[in-house]
Design an enzyme around this catalytic site. Structure first.
Site, PDB file in Angstrom:
ATOM      1  N   ARG A  61     -37.260  16.016  11.191  1.00  0.00           N
ATOM      2  CA  ARG A  61     -37.799  14.360  11.608  1.00  0.00           C
ATOM      3  C   ARG A  61     -37.095  13.798  12.707  1.00  0.00           C
ATOM      4  O   ARG A  61     -38.645  13.210  13.734  1.00  0.00           O
ATOM      5  CB  ARG A  61     -37.535  13.052  10.580  1.00  0.00           C
ATOM      6  CG  ARG A  61     -38.022  11.626  10.507  1.00  0.00           C
ATOM      7  CD  ARG A  61     -37.867  10.797   9.568  1.00  0.00           C
ATOM      8  NE  ARG A  61     -36.006  10.629   9.517  1.00  0.00           N
ATOM      9  CZ  ARG A  61     -36.344  10.332   8.372  1.00  0.00           C
ATOM     10  NH1 ARG A  61     -36.936   9.911   7.287  1.00  0.00           N
ATOM     11  NH2 ARG A  61     -34.978   9.837   8.373  1.00  0.00           N
ATOM     12  N   LYS A  97     -37.164   7.629  14.540  1.00  0.00           N
ATOM     13  CA  LYS A  97     -36.403   6.954  13.883  1.00  0.00           C
ATOM     14  C   LYS A  97     -35.459   6.235  15.390  1.00  0.00           C
ATOM     15  O   LYS A  97     -34.807   7.086  15.388  1.00  0.00           O
ATOM     16  CB  LYS A  97     -35.425   8.180  12.903  1.00  0.00           C
ATOM     17  CG  LYS A  97     -34.845   6.897  12.361  1.00  0.00           C
ATOM     18  CD  LYS A  97     -34.663   7.076  11.053  1.00  0.00           C
ATOM     19  CE  LYS A  97     -32.969   7.099  10.016  1.00  0.00           C
ATOM     20  NZ  LYS A  97     -33.213   5.592  10.132  1.00  0.00           N
ATOM     21  N   GLU A 137     -42.302  -1.683   4.765  1.00  0.00           N
ATOM     22  CA  GLU A 137     -41.604  -1.378   4.627  1.00  0.00           C
ATOM     23  C   GLU A 137     -40.112  -2.222   4.814  1.00  0.00           C
ATOM     24  O   GLU A 137     -40.252  -3.400   5.304  1.00  0.00           O
ATOM     25  CB  GLU A 137     -41.043  -0.064   5.412  1.00  0.00           C
ATOM     26  CG  GLU A 137     -40.132  -0.396   6.529  1.00  0.00           C
ATOM     27  CD  GLU A 137     -39.673   1.617   6.883  1.00  0.00           C
ATOM     28  OE1 GLU A 137     -39.562   1.586   6.200  1.00  0.00           O
ATOM     29  OE2 GLU A 137     -40.655   2.096   8.284  1.00  0.00           O
TER      30      GLU A 137
HETATM   31  N1  PLP Z   1     -36.868   2.950   6.258  1.00  0.00           N
HETATM   32  C1  PLP Z   1     -36.681   2.372   7.255  1.00  0.00           C
HETATM   33  C2  PLP Z   1     -37.295   1.869   8.507  1.00  0.00           C
HETATM   34  C3  PLP Z   1     -35.250   3.198   7.961  1.00  0.00           C
HETATM   35  O1  PLP Z   1     -34.366   2.782   8.498  1.00  0.00           O
HETATM   36  C4  PLP Z   1     -34.521   4.618   6.628  1.00  0.00           C
HETATM   37  C5  PLP Z   1     -33.391   4.647   6.218  1.00  0.00           C
HETATM   38  O2  PLP Z   1     -33.524   6.089   7.299  1.00  0.00           O
HETATM   39  C6  PLP Z   1     -35.873   4.981   5.394  1.00  0.00           C
HETATM   40  C7  PLP Z   1     -36.403   3.959   5.321  1.00  0.00           C
HETATM   41  C8  PLP Z   1     -35.483   5.408   4.404  1.00  0.00           C
HETATM   42  O3  PLP Z   1     -35.775   6.927   4.765  1.00  0.00           O
HETATM   43  P1  PLP Z   1     -34.562   8.137   4.230  1.00  0.00           P
HETATM   44  O4  PLP Z   1     -35.341   8.318   2.712  1.00  0.00           O
HETATM   45  O5  PLP Z   1     -35.135   9.399   5.011  1.00  0.00           O
HETATM   46  O6  PLP Z   1     -33.306   8.297   4.213  1.00  0.00           O
HETATM   47  C1  COI Z   2     -30.366   5.764   6.308  1.00  0.00           C
HETATM   48  O1  COI Z   2     -30.353   5.348   5.436  1.00  0.00           O
HETATM   49  O2  COI Z   2     -29.603   6.339   6.734  1.00  0.00           O
HETATM   50  C2  COI Z   2     -30.340   5.218   7.280  1.00  0.00           C
HETATM   51  O3  COI Z   2     -30.796   4.897   8.551  1.00  0.00           O
HETATM   52  C3  COI Z   2     -30.339   3.132   7.471  1.00  0.00           C
HETATM   53  C4  COI Z   2     -30.016   2.622   8.350  1.00  0.00           C
HETATM   54  C5  COI Z   2     -30.216   1.634   8.713  1.00  0.00           C
HETATM   55  C6  COI Z   2     -28.402   2.150   7.429  1.00  0.00           C
END
Ligand code: PLP
Ligand code: COI
Length: 340
Positions: free
Chosen positions: A81, A184, A220
């Site tokens: 990612r 991200k 989301e």
């Molecule tokens: N959506 C947002 C905006 C996030 O910051 C995060 C955190 O990483 C997620 C979703 C969840 O992604 P992941 O499950 O890869 O941590």
């Molecule tokens: C994560 O879940 O790793 C994130 O990056 C969310 C963050 C905004 C704390």
């Protein structure tokens, strides 16, 4: 051996640990990278990361298992990612192997800060990729820093598996229809701070954003993806090019279908149809699975399962996911990377 911390009450807070990893990209290539005790980045005042947001980050965790070993959950997915985010912002990719190796190095170097098994706490890793150097035009940087620091964390949302309420935001979007929502990048989070404050000031845990084009569908949460469970045993999560592709969400889609025989669906979650969900949750690395009690949208307050009790399907998914992450439940192939 671990240090003596109040592991059960860590919350999600920065803590300066002894070591972090840093690697520099210059003249078209990455250097070897190394661990350092210096927690301060020394960069040009004109760095594109500072002015134009040419920066990307990641989030993943290291878990202490019952036998005392340490493991990472799908770190290769975070690496990939980060590569896709880097492509979007014209930054150089960090090779997957370099990324995963660096994660392991940081965990090993700070091993005594990996929380003990049974506390529910984990070591959160924060990889960061930034464009640096003496450049002031709106162009990609020539030089980059890739760094990973770590901190022990507990719950991101207060209460862990306790349901919490969210505010559906009509006035602000976190991302544009063809913007950087799926990447991200820091800019998405800067855009979410004001709506986040409005939500927190009214005692909501976070914002639920709507699709920026029509404001009729859930996208989301500010820091996690959304999922809903229907009475027909469906696991439904929004499909949109402007949400962050959550690794936790993809893992839950897989577990819902392959371990619990549910119908796992990525599709529209219309705010006009919230009644079809008997449970709902927010999922992500930091959020893990946080049950959504109720959502406020304008004057309407909608409760999914309960404002105080976690629903049975949400609990089942939580137990399976965290069981895998902490090494108590067999993981699908390739999901667990041991830090030895
Ligand atoms: N959506 C947002 C905006 C996030 O910051 C995060 C955190 O990483 C997620 C979703 C969840 O992604 P992941 O499950 O890869 O941590
Ligand atoms: C994560 O879940 O790793 C994130 O990056 C969310 C963050 C905004 C704390």
């Amino acid at each position: 051996m671990t240090v003596d911390l109040d592991w059960e009450n860590l919350g999600f807070n920065y803590r300066k640990l002894p070591f972090r990893y840093i690697s520099y990209y210059k003249d078209g290539k990455w250097d070897e990278g190394q661990l350092t005790e210096d927690a301060t980045l020394h960069i040009s005042e004109s760095s594109p990361a500072l002015h134009y947001g040419q920066e990307a980050f990641e989030g993943l965790k290291a878990y202490r298992t019952k036998d005392g070993s340490i493991q990472l959950f799908r770190p290769d997915e975070n690496a990939k990612r980060l590569q896709r985010t880097a492509d979007r912002l014209l930054m150089p990719q960090v090779p997957v192997e370099k990324f995963v190796d660096a994660c392991k190095k940081v965990v090993r170097a700070n091993e005594e800060y990996v929380p003990p098994y049974g506390t529910g706490a984990t070591l959160y890793l924060r990889p960061l990729l930034i464009g640096v150097g003496d450049i002031i035009g709106v162009h990609p940087a020539d030089e980059y820093i890739f760094t990973i620091f770590a901190m022990p964390v507990g719950n991101y949302f207060k209460g862990g598996l306790a349901p919490t309420n969210f505010l559906i935001q009509d006035e602000y979007d976190r991302a544009a229809p063809h913007g950087t929502g799926a990447a991200k990048v820091g800019g998405n989070y800067a855009a979410s701070m004001l709506p986040g404050k409005i939500a927190h000031d009214s005692n909501f845990s976070d914002v639920i954003y709507l699709d920026p084009a029509t404001h009729t569908k859930i996208e989301e949460v500010g820091s996690a993806n959304f999922f809903g469970i229907t009475a027909d045993n469906e696991f439904i999560t929004p499909l949109s090019p402007s949400i962050l592709p959550s690794i936790t969400k993809f893992s839950l889609l897989y577990l819902a279908e392959n371990r619990f025989g549910m119908k796992a669906i990525q599709g529209d979650v219309k705010i006009a149809e919230l009644d079809k969900f008997v449970e709902a949750g927010a999922c992500g690395t930091a959020a893990v699975i946080t049950p959504i009690g109720g959502v406020q949208h304008g004057d309407d307050f909608h409760v999914f399962y309960s404002e105080t009790e976690v629903g049975p399907v949400t609990r089942k998914l939580y137990d399976e996911l965290t069981g895998i992450q902490f090494g108590d439940v067999e993981a699908p192939e390739g999901w667990i990377v041991k830090v030895d």
